[in-house]
Design a protein around this motif. Structure first.
Motif, short mmCIF file in Angstrom:
data_model
loop_
_atom_site.label_atom_id
_atom_site.label_comp_id
_atom_site.label_asym_id
_atom_site.label_seq_id
_atom_site.Cartn_x
_atom_site.Cartn_y
_atom_site.Cartn_z
N LYS A 119 -1.74 -22.28 -8.04
CA LYS A 119 -1.97 -20.95 -8.27
C LYS A 119 -1.39 -19.69 -7.71
N GLY A 120 -0.33 -18.71 -8.73
CA GLY A 120 -0.13 -18.07 -8.27
C GLY A 120 0.02 -16.13 -7.80
N ASP A 121 0.43 -16.06 -6.73
CA ASP A 121 -0.03 -14.18 -7.22
C ASP A 121 0.17 -13.36 -6.77
N THR A 122 0.38 -12.51 -6.17
CA THR A 122 1.11 -11.47 -5.05
C THR A 122 0.13 -9.68 -4.82
N TYR A 123 0.22 -9.58 -3.61
CA TYR A 123 -0.32 -8.22 -3.64
C TYR A 123 1.01 -7.75 -2.30
N LYS A 124 0.38 -6.00 -2.08
CA LYS A 124 1.67 -5.32 -2.06
C LYS A 124 0.83 -5.20 -0.54
N ASP A 125 2.36 -5.16 0.40
CA ASP A 125 1.97 -4.85 1.80
C ASP A 125 2.92 -3.40 2.89
N LYS A 126 2.41 -3.40 3.39
CA LYS A 126 3.16 -2.12 4.33
C LYS A 126 4.21 -2.46 5.03
N VAL A 127 5.22 -2.17 5.23
CA VAL A 127 6.53 -2.46 6.47
C VAL A 127 6.49 -1.11 6.91
N ARG A 128 6.50 -0.88 7.81
CA ARG A 128 6.45 0.43 9.44
C ARG A 128 7.79 0.55 9.50
N LYS A 129 8.32 1.73 9.37
CA LYS A 129 9.98 1.88 9.65
C LYS A 129 9.61 3.76 10.89
N VAL A 134 9.41 10.51 12.72
CA VAL A 134 9.09 10.04 11.78
C VAL A 134 8.77 8.77 11.50
N ARG A 135 7.62 8.61 11.32
CA ARG A 135 6.73 7.62 10.59
C ARG A 135 7.38 7.19 8.94
N ILE A 136 7.18 5.92 8.42
CA ILE A 136 7.64 5.78 6.97
C ILE A 136 7.15 4.41 7.05
N LEU A 137 6.24 4.36 5.46
CA LEU A 137 5.48 2.88 5.26
C LEU A 137 6.16 2.96 3.76
N THR A 138 6.33 1.81 3.71
CA THR A 138 7.73 1.13 2.89
C THR A 138 6.59 0.26 1.31
N ASP A 139 6.22 -0.09 0.19
CA ASP A 139 5.42 -0.58 -0.42
C ASP A 139 6.14 -2.49 0.61
N ARG A 140 5.85 -3.22 -0.03
CA ARG A 140 6.62 -4.64 0.27
C ARG A 140 5.31 -5.32 -0.71
N PHE A 141 6.19 -6.69 -1.37
CA PHE A 141 5.10 -6.93 -2.28
C PHE A 141 5.39 -8.71 -2.00
N ILE A 142 4.58 -9.17 -1.57
CA ILE A 142 4.65 -10.38 -0.82
C ILE A 142 3.71 -11.55 -1.44
N PRO A 143 4.52 -12.18 -2.17
CA PRO A 143 4.07 -13.80 -2.94
C PRO A 143 3.39 -14.40 -2.10
N ILE A 144 2.51 -15.59 -2.63
CA ILE A 144 1.34 -16.46 -1.97
C ILE A 144 1.04 -16.77 -3.94
N ILE A 145 1.16 -18.00 -3.25
CA ILE A 145 0.91 -19.94 -3.81
C ILE A 145 0.15 -20.57 -3.46
N ARG A 146 -0.90 -20.49 -4.36
CA ARG A 146 -2.15 -21.33 -3.14
C ARG A 146 -1.79 -22.59 -4.22
N ALA A 147 -1.99 -23.96 -3.28
CA ALA A 147 -2.12 -25.04 -4.82
C ALA A 147 -3.62 -26.72 -3.67
N TRP A 148 -4.55 -26.53 -4.74
CA TRP A 148 -5.11 -27.54 -4.57
C TRP A 148 -5.05 -28.64 -4.53
N GLU A 149 -4.90 -29.96 -3.97
CA GLU A 149 -4.53 -30.57 -3.98
C GLU A 149 -5.84 -32.49 -4.55
N MET A 150 -5.35 -32.37 -5.59
CA MET A 150 -6.04 -32.80 -7.04
C MET A 150 -6.44 -34.25 -7.24
N THR A 151 -5.17 -35.12 -6.23
CA THR A 151 -4.53 -36.62 -6.50
C THR A 151 -6.03 -37.22 -6.59
#
Length: 486
Positions: free
Chosen positions: A317-327, A341-358
């Motif tokens: 099951k693949g998914d993605t969420y958005k994180d903030k990168v501080r600069k 000056v603090r800058i927050l930039t969006d960063r997309f974080i991919p994430i994959i979960r695998a269930w062991e079904m063997t």
């Protein structure tokens, strides 16, 4: 709005359809004059058989006029197509029409009260009596150019305080006359659309509004439309831009069948669309970037059951969420002062979960997580120090233009009873306050299509408990007002 003799008009008043009689139409045409140069575009959003708009086009110069119309009834729409340039057989509220596309708006809308399941009910914004005429007025106003001419034909009793206020806020050079045929108690209202800042002096506007209200309440009778127009004619503007949109949003079954027949079927070549479904997909020519991987995950392209060559079975099951990168950036001015000056930039974080079904695996049911981030979104992260807040302030969704307020609201501000900063901030960030779901969704669509934005907020100011904020459709002015000011 077919052209009819008065003795026949009564027999054809049905389904909210009240045709314009011949004498009234002839006298209205005397009030209009063509532009000095260029082509004109005129519109009738409730065209009936199209005769009234066709006569208007001929009076202005048929070769210089593009006549566009919308009509709900199939038979009347078919007749209108023989007379006009562009006709939509559609409900007006199911159309997409470019804003400020017409120099003349001929508006003789259906007459009657709105009901809960009416298609235009969700489009109505106001606190007065919910009438079809008012819903059509609100829908059609953005279609008229600034400087364009309105010809508005309605029963006099529709002119309540709310509608009179709209007319006086949107139009100048307002004149009202009774129709030549008194059968339907109609009045004809003429006006030139202007921006609010270009309106006449408040005292003059108030006098016009009072007269409209008196006629609407039956306290004063409107003068019958004169046989010879005593004033300077209203000049219809030339086209200012191309009309990008003029179509119906949804298709009726007959229209859908006609499109299929015109195209030769839904898919002229079935193999072209479905012949490749069994072909093994090829791997990409290069490694996917995080952005491409995030898009694939969000689209569900990386999900399903996979089996390795060794027989291992995993449910992915693949998914993605958005994180903030501080600069943090430091700048130094000419005096040597350093600012941070603090800058927050969006960063997309991919994430994959695998269930062991063997089958038979000792790790059966175990969840494996693959992510490019050391701290996935579902795992708690260490709190940031209090001196470095990590919340990004929401950004305004639109430009408010000039921010103004009515005299009543200004009094509350000057006397310290009300601070508008908080609700204005909510309005600009898309928090529309105490609105119904239909009105809330209407604002969300207005952000995309450029229509008027409306918010309502509860406030504690003593006598007043509600403040409205209205941003005009062209985003030129944002007004804070009390409901009683509208």
């Amino acid at each position: 709005m077919a052209l009819m003799f008065p003795r026949l008009a009564r027999n054809f008043a049905r389904n909210g359809y009240y045709p314009t009689d011949e004498i009234t139409l002839e006298r209205i045409l005397q009030t209009l004059a063509p532009t000095a140069s260029g082509r004109m575009r005129i519109c009738d959003p409730c065209a009936g058989e199209g005769v009234a708009l066709a006569e208007t086009a001929h009076a202005l110069g048929r070769d210089l006029v593009e006549a566009c119309a919308v009509e709900y009834d199939r038979g009347r729409a078919a007749h209108a197509r023989t007379l006009l340039d562009r006709v939509l057989h559609s409900d007006l509220f199911d159309t997409m029409i470019s804003r400020q596309s017409f120099g003349l708006l001929w508006l003789n809308p259906p007459y009657g009260d709105l009901v809960g399941d009416h298609s235009g009910a969700s489009q109505y914004q106001g606190s007065g009596r919910r009438r079809l005429e008012k819903a059509f007025y609100q829908r059609c106003l953005p279609l008229l150019q600034y400087g364009g001419i309105l010809v508005f034909i309605v029963p006099h009793y529709v002119l309540d305080d709310e509608l009179c206020g709209w007319l006086c806020n949107h139009f100048t050079e307002l004149r009202i006359y009774a129709a030549a045929d008194p059968t339907f108690k109609q009045v004809v209202i003429f006006g030139i659309r202007v921006r609010r800042q270009d309106l006449a002096r408040p005292r003059d506007v108030a006098q016009v509004r009072e007269r409209l209200q008196a006629i609407g309440a039956g306290q004063e009778l409107a003068e019958v439309l004169p046989e010879s127009w005593p004033w300077e004619p209203y000049a219809v503007l030339s086209v200012s831009s191309d009309m990008e949109h003029f179509y119906q949003l949804t298709l009726e079954p007959e229209q859908f069948a006609g499109e299929i027949h015109r195209l030769g079927g839904l898919w002229p070549d079935f193999i072209l669309h479905f012949g490749q479904s069994g072909v093994q997909p090829r791997p990409p020519v290069r490694e996917l970037s995080r952005w491409h991987l995030a898009l694939a995950l969000a689209a569900g392209a990386i999900s399903g059951v996979v089996t390795s060559r060794s027989g291992r079975v995993l449910a992915l099951k693949g998914d993605t969420y958005k994180d903030k990168v501080r600069k943090t950036e430091f700048t130094e001015d000419e005096d040597g002062n350093v600012s941070e000056v603090r800058i927050l930039t969006d960063r997309f974080i991919p994430i994959i979960r695998a269930w062991e079904m063997t089958p038979g695996s000792p790790n059966h049911g175990r969840v494996l997580t693959i992510s490019s981030s050391p701290t996935p979104n579902d795992e708690p992260s260490a709190p940031l120090p209090a001196s470095e807040p990590h919340r990004e302030r929401p950004q305004p969704l639109f430009f408010p233009g000039q921010i103004v307020m009515t005299a009543a609201v200004n009094h509350l501000v000057e006397t310290g009873q009300f601070n508008p900063a908080s609700i204005l901030k909510r309005h600009l960030e898309g928090d529309w306050g105490n609105l119904s779901d239909d009105d809330w969704n209407l604002n969300q669509r207005a952000l995309t299509h450029g229509d008027r934005l409306f918010s309502s907020y509860d406030v504690d100011t003593g006598d007043e408990s509600t403040i409205w904020i209205i941003t005009e459709s062209d985003r030129s002015v944002t007004t804070l007002l009390l409901p009683s000011d509208y």
